[in-house]
Design a protein around this motif. Sequence first.
Motif, PDB file in Angstrom:
ATOM      1  N   ILE A 112      -7.627  11.963  -6.312  1.00  0.00           N
ATOM      2  CA  ILE A 112      -8.321  10.854  -5.639  1.00  0.00           C
ATOM      3  C   ILE A 112      -7.433   9.637  -5.453  1.00  0.00           C
ATOM      4  N   GLY A 113      -6.278   9.642  -6.079  1.00  0.00           N
ATOM      5  CA  GLY A 113      -5.349   8.532  -5.931  1.00  0.00           C
ATOM      6  C   GLY A 113      -3.976   8.933  -6.416  1.00  0.00           C
ATOM      7  N   ALA A 114      -2.950   8.496  -5.695  1.00  0.00           N
ATOM      8  CA  ALA A 114      -1.579   8.808  -6.082  1.00  0.00           C
ATOM      9  C   ALA A 114      -0.647   7.799  -5.427  1.00  0.00           C
ATOM     10  N   SER A 115       0.529   7.631  -6.023  1.00  0.00           N
ATOM     11  CA  SER A 115       1.516   6.738  -5.444  1.00  0.00           C
ATOM     12  C   SER A 115       2.873   7.423  -5.431  1.00  0.00           C
ATOM     13  N   GLY A 116       3.822   6.788  -4.771  1.00  0.00           N
ATOM     14  CA  GLY A 116       5.153   7.378  -4.651  1.00  0.00           C
ATOM     15  C   GLY A 116       5.079   8.639  -3.806  1.00  0.00           C
ATOM     16  N   LEU A 117       5.904   9.600  -4.130  1.00  0.00           N
ATOM     17  CA  LEU A 117       5.906  10.864  -3.386  1.00  0.00           C
ATOM     18  C   LEU A 117       4.588  11.619  -3.517  1.00  0.00           C
TER      19      LEU A 117
END
Length: 136
Positions: A112-117
């Motif tokens: 439901i949420g992620a950052s970077g690659l």
Amino acid sequence: MLSTVRSIVATTSLLACAALSPAALASPASQGVQAVPARAPVMVAGLWCGSGLLHNYMLEIAQEYQRVEAKLIKRGRVHELTGRMEGPVLRADPQRDHTMELLAQGNELRIIGASGLLALTTGQSFTRAVGGSCTH
């Protein structure tokens, strides 16, 4: 005489206040606020199989109450993760500049949420393995 009465009233008021414990004075219930119980973590331990863009991945999770240790596996390559369950949400500990949150609903673990690659994986999911293995 009037000063004696005032002194007695003041002393009585101080004694009444001192009789109340500091815990009772500071408790949310004494202020009309009810504490909200923390939600127990959803159990996500076991093997999860990637679907969609993640179809070549497996997620093997070990869980001890809220604490989670996982292995993200793709074609024999293993990336270890740690994190914490907060109710149905698994919050992975930051890895370099990458973060990830997954929502557990039934037999699905959705990013439901992620950052970077990892931001490209938002919306993708894992499904709980049937029979202890993933078939790709």
